[in-house]
Design an enzyme around this catalytic site. Structure first.
Site, PDB file in Angstrom:
ATOM      1  N   ARG A 100       0.075   4.685 -13.848  1.00  0.00           N
ATOM      2  CA  ARG A 100       0.225   3.488 -13.006  1.00  0.00           C
ATOM      3  C   ARG A 100      -0.686   2.408 -13.563  1.00  0.00           C
ATOM      4  O   ARG A 100      -1.903   2.611 -13.684  1.00  0.00           O
ATOM      5  CB  ARG A 100      -0.153   3.795 -11.555  1.00  0.00           C
ATOM      6  CG  ARG A 100      -0.371   2.536 -10.724  1.00  0.00           C
ATOM      7  CD  ARG A 100      -0.523   2.821  -9.242  1.00  0.00           C
ATOM      8  NE  ARG A 100       0.725   3.240  -8.647  1.00  0.00           N
ATOM      9  CZ  ARG A 100       0.975   3.211  -7.330  1.00  0.00           C
ATOM     10  NH1 ARG A 100       0.053   2.779  -6.485  1.00  0.00           N
ATOM     11  NH2 ARG A 100       2.126   3.613  -6.851  1.00  0.00           N
ATOM     12  N   HIS A 127       9.097   0.334 -10.360  1.00  0.00           N
ATOM     13  CA  HIS A 127       8.530   1.497  -9.662  1.00  0.00           C
ATOM     14  C   HIS A 127       9.596   2.586  -9.555  1.00  0.00           C
ATOM     15  O   HIS A 127      10.075   2.911  -8.465  1.00  0.00           O
ATOM     16  CB  HIS A 127       8.038   1.066  -8.275  1.00  0.00           C
ATOM     17  CG  HIS A 127       7.095   2.034  -7.620  1.00  0.00           C
ATOM     18  ND1 HIS A 127       6.640   3.186  -8.229  1.00  0.00           N
ATOM     19  CD2 HIS A 127       6.514   2.015  -6.381  1.00  0.00           C
ATOM     20  CE1 HIS A 127       5.828   3.833  -7.394  1.00  0.00           C
ATOM     21  NE2 HIS A 127       5.744   3.136  -6.279  1.00  0.00           N
ATOM     22  N   GLN A 130       9.468   5.722  -7.039  1.00  0.00           N
ATOM     23  CA  GLN A 130       9.668   5.378  -5.620  1.00  0.00           C
ATOM     24  C   GLN A 130      11.159   5.377  -5.281  1.00  0.00           C
ATOM     25  O   GLN A 130      11.574   5.861  -4.227  1.00  0.00           O
ATOM     26  CB  GLN A 130       9.062   3.991  -5.342  1.00  0.00           C
ATOM     27  CG  GLN A 130       9.302   3.480  -3.927  1.00  0.00           C
ATOM     28  CD  GLN A 130       8.553   4.285  -2.874  1.00  0.00           C
ATOM     29  OE1 GLN A 130       7.371   4.519  -3.021  1.00  0.00           O
ATOM     30  NE2 GLN A 130       9.232   4.682  -1.807  1.00  0.00           N
ATOM     31  N   ASP A 224       8.713  -4.583   1.454  1.00  0.00           N
ATOM     32  CA  ASP A 224       7.492  -4.207   0.734  1.00  0.00           C
ATOM     33  C   ASP A 224       6.404  -5.193   1.143  1.00  0.00           C
ATOM     34  O   ASP A 224       6.696  -6.254   1.712  1.00  0.00           O
ATOM     35  CB  ASP A 224       7.781  -4.295  -0.785  1.00  0.00           C
ATOM     36  CG  ASP A 224       6.599  -3.881  -1.658  1.00  0.00           C
ATOM     37  OD1 ASP A 224       5.691  -3.189  -1.153  1.00  0.00           O
ATOM     38  OD2 ASP A 224       6.586  -4.254  -2.845  1.00  0.00           O
ATOM     39  N   CYS A 265       8.420   1.216   1.151  1.00  0.00           N
ATOM     40  CA  CYS A 265       7.757   2.116   0.198  1.00  0.00           C
ATOM     41  C   CYS A 265       6.348   2.479   0.661  1.00  0.00           C
ATOM     42  O   CYS A 265       5.805   3.505   0.248  1.00  0.00           O
ATOM     43  CB  CYS A 265       7.723   1.469  -1.186  1.00  0.00           C
ATOM     44  SG  CYS A 265       7.008  -0.178  -1.215  1.00  0.00           S
ATOM     45  N   ARG A 293       8.455  11.543  -1.865  1.00  0.00           N
ATOM     46  CA  ARG A 293       7.740  11.212  -3.099  1.00  0.00           C
ATOM     47  C   ARG A 293       7.346  12.502  -3.827  1.00  0.00           C
ATOM     48  O   ARG A 293       7.403  12.581  -5.035  1.00  0.00           O
ATOM     49  CB  ARG A 293       6.480  10.366  -2.798  1.00  0.00           C
ATOM     50  CG  ARG A 293       6.717   9.002  -2.179  1.00  0.00           C
ATOM     51  CD  ARG A 293       7.637   8.131  -3.007  1.00  0.00           C
ATOM     52  NE  ARG A 293       7.222   8.049  -4.393  1.00  0.00           N
ATOM     53  CZ  ARG A 293       6.206   7.288  -4.865  1.00  0.00           C
ATOM     54  NH1 ARG A 293       5.537   6.502  -4.053  1.00  0.00           N
ATOM     55  NH2 ARG A 293       5.907   7.285  -6.154  1.00  0.00           N
TER      56      ARG A 293
HETATM   57  N1  NVA Z   1       4.745  -4.186  -4.678  1.00  0.00           N
HETATM   58  C1  NVA Z   1       3.690  -3.267  -4.339  1.00  0.00           C
HETATM   59  C2  NVA Z   1       4.207  -1.874  -4.246  1.00  0.00           C
HETATM   60  C3  NVA Z   1       3.216  -0.864  -3.776  1.00  0.00           C
HETATM   61  C4  NVA Z   1       3.785   0.521  -3.750  1.00  0.00           C
HETATM   62  C5  NVA Z   1       2.566  -3.380  -5.377  1.00  0.00           C
HETATM   63  O1  NVA Z   1       2.869  -3.473  -6.563  1.00  0.00           O
HETATM   64  O2  NVA Z   1       1.410  -3.403  -4.966  1.00  0.00           O
HETATM   65  N1   CP Z   2       4.661   3.635  -2.348  1.00  0.00           N
HETATM   66  C1   CP Z   2       3.609   3.814  -3.194  1.00  0.00           C
HETATM   67  O1   CP Z   2       3.741   3.810  -4.427  1.00  0.00           O
HETATM   68  O2   CP Z   2       2.435   3.998  -2.545  1.00  0.00           O
HETATM   69  P1   CP Z   2       0.997   4.198  -3.195  1.00  0.00           P
HETATM   70  O3   CP Z   2       0.572   2.847  -3.737  1.00  0.00           O
HETATM   71  O4   CP Z   2       0.141   4.668  -2.061  1.00  0.00           O
HETATM   72  O5   CP Z   2       1.078   5.185  -4.312  1.00  0.00           O
END
Ligand code: NVA
Ligand code: CP
Length: 314
Positions: A100, A127, A130, A224, A265, A293
């Site tokens: 990530r 993502h 997800q 989101d 998500c 997940r």
């Molecule tokens: N759009 C959000 C998704 C978190 C799972 C981010 O990138 O922070």
């Molecule tokens: N939905 C998701 O990716 O959550 P986290 O940021 O907690 O991993």
């Protein structure tokens, strides 16, 4: 297919296989509990995570392996070691790498230089893991026949909106992203790719800029957070103003199909992108979505390591 770097890497057959196996893992979590026996999976994250980290670590453990979690500041990468060298080193110890981070190009470079499967666990652009959980949840709700149904994402045209459009297109669905115009609309290049995929899959991809017409007769309303990880705080006020009309309210839910559901998500900010009464209400399937997940990452690791996925070129 060695890696899952982008949602568009998956073919529909891959997704169907991954969801079938994940559904099995939901019923029988230890079905393949020696697949990763005596093996390790590296999980490297330069952004925070609750669900992806914990579900990935749990997935590895359920397959009989050991997860090795590495924070962004813990590798020599931060002191100038190259991504390519890091990829080769991790490949010598581990059976897969889950990453990530911010730049999609970093994940692509890791994939190109690692001999083990590399899995994108969120970038600024995408993502994919997800969306596997989301589509298993959608399949549990509506079955495999989704003809005539509309799946609507509302809010920021960010990584989640991109993955939503691409996965929907792969699955032959009618998918919509309802976002502001301009800076917070989805990347036009991603929309083009989704539309190309939809041409072959029988899906339909729409980007709209008005919430009510998007929500009308929808089967899913998905949203989101308005401020993603890495977004500049200096843009918060302007962004919240632009995104406010896309908040998922009871009023918006009342325009949807009778059997519609609300998805997110997570993490969520009640009172911002979604009303508390919606996310905590009877139509919300967020806990099942979060549960999946683990089942879907378990399935993804299992099939990538076995070399079972054919992949797709887009
Ligand atoms: N759009 C959000 C998704 C978190 C799972 C981010 O990138 O922070
Ligand atoms: N939905 C998701 O990716 O959550 P986290 O940021 O907690 O991993």
């Amino acid at each position: 297919m060695k890696d899952l770097l982008r949602t568009q890497d998956l073919s529909r057959a891959d997704v169907e296989l991954l969801l079938d196996t994940a559904a099995d893992f939901a019923k029988n979590p230890l079905r393949s509990n020696t697949a990763l026996a005596n093996k390790t999976v590296a999980i490297y994250m330069t952004k925070p995570s609750t669900r992806t980290r914990l579900s990935s670590e749990s997935a590895v453990a359920h397959l009989g392996g050991t997860p090795i979690f590495i924070r962004g500041d813990e590798l020599q990468l931060g002191r100038g070691e190259t991504i390519a060298d890091t990829a080769r080193i991790i490949s010598g110890y581990c059976s897969a790498l889950i990453i990530r981070t911010f730049a999609q190009s970093d994940v692509d470079e890791l994939g190109a230089n690692a001999s083990i499967p590399v899995i994108n666990a969120l970038t600024d652009d995408d993502h994919p893991t997800q969306l596997l959980a989301d589509w298993l949840t959608i399949r549990e709700q509506f079955g495999k026949d989704i003809s005539g149904r509309k799946f609507v994402y509302l809010g920021d045209g960010n990584n989640m909106s991109h993955s939503w459009l691409i996965m929907g297109a792969i699955m032959g669905a009618h998918v919509v992203a309802a976002t502001p115009t301009g800076a917070w609309a989805p990347d036009p290049d991603v929309v083009k790719i989704a539309q190309e995929i939809a041409k072959n899959s029988g899906g339909k991809v729409e980007v709209l800029h008005e919430a009510e017409s998007a929500a009308k007769d929808a089967s899913v309303l998905y949203t989101d957070v308005w401020m993603s990880m890495g977004d500049s705080e200096s843009e918060r006020e302007e962004k919240v103003l632009a995104l406010s009309p896309f908040a998922v309210t009871e009023n918006l839910m009342s325009l949807t199909q009778k059997d519609s559901v609300f998805m997110h998500c997570l993490p969520a900010h009640r009172g911002e992108e979604v009303e508390a009464s919606v996310i905590d209400g009877t139509k919300s399937v967020i806990w099942r979505e979060a549960f999946h997940r683990r089942t879907t990452i378990q399935s993804l690791l299992y099939h990538l390591i076995n070399g079972d996925l054919q992949g797709s070129k887009h």
